[in-house]
Design an enzyme around this catalytic site. Structure first.
Site, mmCIF file in Angstrom:
data_model
loop_
_atom_site.group_PDB
_atom_site.id
_atom_site.type_symbol
_atom_site.label_atom_id
_atom_site.label_comp_id
_atom_site.label_asym_id
_atom_site.label_seq_id
_atom_site.Cartn_x
_atom_site.Cartn_y
_atom_site.Cartn_z
ATOM 1 N N LYS A 129 1.238 46.962 22.144
ATOM 2 C CA LYS A 129 0.464 46.075 21.501
ATOM 3 C C LYS A 129 0.917 46.039 19.990
ATOM 4 O O LYS A 129 0.903 45.276 19.318
ATOM 5 C CB LYS A 129 -1.010 45.718 21.945
ATOM 6 C CG LYS A 129 -1.152 44.945 23.227
ATOM 7 C CD LYS A 129 -2.416 44.663 23.514
ATOM 8 C CE LYS A 129 -2.878 44.050 24.794
ATOM 9 N NZ LYS A 129 -4.093 43.512 25.058
ATOM 10 N N ASN A 183 -0.183 40.557 21.520
ATOM 11 C CA ASN A 183 0.072 40.666 23.003
ATOM 12 C C ASN A 183 0.877 39.357 23.207
ATOM 13 O O ASN A 183 1.219 39.202 24.498
ATOM 14 C CB ASN A 183 -1.322 40.604 23.444
ATOM 15 C CG ASN A 183 -1.862 39.025 23.419
ATOM 16 O OD1 ASN A 183 -1.698 38.508 22.447
ATOM 17 N ND2 ASN A 183 -2.677 38.471 24.614
ATOM 18 N N ASP A 237 -5.474 37.047 22.871
ATOM 19 C CA ASP A 237 -6.534 37.548 23.438
ATOM 20 C C ASP A 237 -7.846 37.083 23.048
ATOM 21 O O ASP A 237 -8.649 36.401 23.841
ATOM 22 C CB ASP A 237 -6.615 39.069 23.276
ATOM 23 C CG ASP A 237 -5.638 40.161 24.214
ATOM 24 O OD1 ASP A 237 -5.362 39.192 25.300
ATOM 25 O OD2 ASP A 237 -5.546 41.084 23.820
ATOM 26 N N GLY A 272 -18.358 46.760 21.291
ATOM 27 C CA GLY A 272 -16.777 47.657 21.134
ATOM 28 C C GLY A 272 -15.995 47.117 20.050
ATOM 29 O O GLY A 272 -16.204 45.937 19.503
ATOM 30 N N ALA A 273 -15.375 48.166 19.681
ATOM 31 C CA ALA A 273 -14.323 47.760 18.444
ATOM 32 C C ALA A 273 -12.866 48.029 18.802
ATOM 33 O O ALA A 273 -11.979 48.703 17.926
ATOM 34 C CB ALA A 273 -14.899 48.690 17.353
ATOM 35 N N GLY A 274 -12.562 48.240 20.118
ATOM 36 C CA GLY A 274 -11.210 48.340 20.377
ATOM 37 C C GLY A 274 -10.480 47.331 20.270
ATOM 38 O O GLY A 274 -10.745 46.353 19.469
ATOM 39 N N GLY A 275 -9.207 47.109 20.853
ATOM 40 C CA GLY A 275 -8.306 46.000 20.938
ATOM 41 C C GLY A 275 -9.039 44.509 21.036
ATOM 42 O O GLY A 275 -8.927 43.593 20.327
ATOM 43 N N ALA A 276 -9.731 44.670 22.267
ATOM 44 C CA ALA A 276 -10.450 43.290 22.637
ATOM 45 C C ALA A 276 -11.330 42.896 21.752
ATOM 46 O O ALA A 276 -11.525 41.768 21.316
ATOM 47 C CB ALA A 276 -10.810 43.440 23.864
ATOM 48 N N GLY A 321 -14.860 37.510 32.148
ATOM 49 C CA GLY A 321 -13.551 37.773 31.472
ATOM 50 C C GLY A 321 -12.231 37.227 32.245
ATOM 51 O O GLY A 321 -11.231 37.296 31.600
HETATM 52 P P1 NDP Z 1 -9.675 49.697 23.824
HETATM 53 O O1 NDP Z 1 -9.469 51.221 24.651
HETATM 54 O O2 NDP Z 1 -9.007 49.509 22.700
HETATM 55 O O3 NDP Z 1 -11.256 49.865 23.305
HETATM 56 C C1 NDP Z 1 -12.149 50.496 24.441
HETATM 57 C C2 NDP Z 1 -13.741 50.012 23.754
HETATM 58 O O4 NDP Z 1 -14.703 50.331 24.607
HETATM 59 C C3 NDP Z 1 -13.860 51.049 22.512
HETATM 60 O O5 NDP Z 1 -14.716 50.323 21.623
HETATM 61 C C4 NDP Z 1 -14.598 52.068 23.053
HETATM 62 O O6 NDP Z 1 -15.741 52.707 22.155
HETATM 63 C C5 NDP Z 1 -15.525 51.412 24.325
HETATM 64 N N1 NDP Z 1 -16.175 52.114 25.356
HETATM 65 C C6 NDP Z 1 -15.506 52.680 26.171
HETATM 66 N N2 NDP Z 1 -16.159 53.074 27.047
HETATM 67 C C7 NDP Z 1 -17.660 52.967 26.564
HETATM 68 C C8 NDP Z 1 -18.966 53.239 27.042
HETATM 69 N N3 NDP Z 1 -19.121 54.078 28.081
HETATM 70 N N4 NDP Z 1 -20.056 52.955 26.429
HETATM 71 C C9 NDP Z 1 -19.617 52.190 25.174
HETATM 72 N N5 NDP Z 1 -18.587 51.760 24.729
HETATM 73 C C10 NDP Z 1 -17.478 52.331 25.221
HETATM 74 O O7 NDP Z 1 -9.634 48.885 25.018
HETATM 75 P P2 NDP Z 1 -9.329 47.295 24.711
HETATM 76 O O8 NDP Z 1 -10.311 46.717 23.986
HETATM 77 O O9 NDP Z 1 -8.001 46.966 24.827
HETATM 78 O O10 NDP Z 1 -9.795 46.861 26.329
HETATM 79 C C11 NDP Z 1 -11.388 46.760 26.597
HETATM 80 C C12 NDP Z 1 -11.473 45.936 27.875
HETATM 81 O O11 NDP Z 1 -11.160 44.791 27.644
HETATM 82 C C13 NDP Z 1 -10.418 46.333 29.033
HETATM 83 O O12 NDP Z 1 -11.475 46.572 30.110
HETATM 84 C C14 NDP Z 1 -9.477 45.300 29.291
HETATM 85 O O13 NDP Z 1 -9.285 44.748 30.766
HETATM 86 C C15 NDP Z 1 -10.164 43.854 28.835
HETATM 87 N N6 NDP Z 1 -9.529 42.873 28.304
HETATM 88 C C16 NDP Z 1 -9.728 41.685 28.874
HETATM 89 C C17 NDP Z 1 -8.754 40.878 28.257
HETATM 90 C C18 NDP Z 1 -8.972 39.398 29.196
HETATM 91 O O14 NDP Z 1 -8.310 38.450 28.830
HETATM 92 N N7 NDP Z 1 -10.108 39.068 29.851
HETATM 93 C C19 NDP Z 1 -7.967 40.881 27.115
HETATM 94 C C20 NDP Z 1 -7.782 42.243 26.824
HETATM 95 C C21 NDP Z 1 -8.686 43.249 27.203
HETATM 96 P P3 NDP Z 1 -15.382 53.784 21.307
HETATM 97 O O15 NDP Z 1 -14.421 53.191 20.040
HETATM 98 O O16 NDP Z 1 -16.482 54.429 20.735
HETATM 99 O O17 NDP Z 1 -14.509 54.611 22.207
#
Ligand code: NDP
Length: 286
Positions: free
Chosen positions: A71, A92, A107, A130-134, A247
């Protein structure tokens, strides 16, 4: 007029790719729309991404989705970026346009489209867990769609802070952030709260660390987890009378937006959701 035996090509580049069900819903959408188009699910290793993109250009693909781990890496191979993809810093969905390949991010747009069926985003206070990709995609698109305030909650506080700063500096929305250190209580001012973490993926009992009593009936409670769609968090919210958005709807909507970008056709979302539910072995719900 003679029949053409040349289908329009699109697809997905990711690795691993064998567990990605998107192909089923995209080809169902093409069939329902009467499009002579194919969506090919390709397992592309990072080292082969450049060659795969050259191949897509050579074969005249209308575009392709990019999933993990491509991505961000894909950006170096493109001719330009759409506004939200540039802000999010991830692509994406690649679209062949005006002789070049343009990177988009569908997304967050998928999330906003699914949300619009339940609530208008304008002026809302949105809490993004959450502050990852999604999380980045949802925060940016909700801000671009007119949300008034975005709160980012994340364990890694640096990621939360940089996303809140991006929203505040590059969109019209206000933004703040909170470190996620204990059960998070959704503030009374919030209109929408979305789980954008990976908690719940493949585990219907996994629950994010949240004060369940803060999930009020007037909140829209959303989750990005497509499978299983009825996460523990959404079930708890529904029990408390809150409106919920799963989702699966976001996944369908981001695919539908891609089809609109590639083919200029609005596909049937119900057909897409039903096919996706079927291949995931879920009950068909809307
Ligand atoms: P990333 O790896 O980029 O980010 C993961 C995020 O989850 C981070 O903010 C991380 O926090 C947090 N996290 C992980 N475990 C925990 C926990 N136990 N407690 C609290 N926070 C947690 O992943 P993505 O953002 O790419 O994906 C996240 C989800 O989104 C996936 O499950 C994916 O399937 C889903 N998704 C769904 C889509 C849809 O169309 N429905 C599209 C894209 C994604 P930290 O930064 O602190 O590690």
């Amino acid at each position: 007029m003679s029949k053409s035996f040349l289908s329009v090509l699109s697809g997905s580049f990711s690795t691993p790719a064998d567990d990605n069900p998107t192909v089923a819903m995209m080809e169902a959408a093409y069939a329902a729309a009467g499009l002579d188009a194919r969506y090919v699910n390709c397992d592309v290793a990072s080292a082969d991404l450049a060659d795969a993109i050259i191949g897509a250009r050579a074969m005249g693909w209308v575009g392709f989705n990019c999933s993990m781990p491509h991505k961000v890496a894909v950006i170096d191979h493109l001719d330009g970026l759409g506004e939200s993809a540039e802000l999010i810093g991830a692509v994406n969905c690649v679209v062949a346009r005006d002789g070049g390949l343009i990177g988009e991010n569908t997304d967050g747009r998928g999330f906003v489209e699914a949300l619009r069926e339940l609530r208008h985003p304008g002026g809302t206070h949105v809490v993004v867990l959450g502050a990852g990709g999604a999380g980045r995609a949802i925060a940016i698109e909700m801000a671009l769609a007119g949300a008034g305030h975005i709160t980012i909650v994340n364990r890694s506080v640096g990621r939360a802070e940089s996303l809140a700063t991006l929203v505040a500096e590059r969109t019209d929305a206000e933004a703040d952030f909170r470190p996620w250190t204990s059960a998070y209580a959704v503030p009374a001012s919030a209109d929408v709260v979305v789980n954008a973490t990976s908690v719940g993926l493949g585990d219907a009992e996994a629950l994010i660390d949240i004060d369940l009593d803060s999930l009020r009936p007037d909140l829209l409670v959303a989750d990005v987890i497509p499978n299983p769609p009825h996460t523990a968090y959404l079930r708890a919210a529904a029990q408390r009378g809150a409106q919920t958005l799963d989702g699966l709807g976001m996944l369908v909507a981001q695919g539908a937006v891609a089809i609109e970008l590639w083919h200029g056709v609005s596909p049937n979302r119900d057909v897409m959701r039903a096919r996706l539910s079927e291949v995931l072995g879920l009950e068909t719900t809307n």
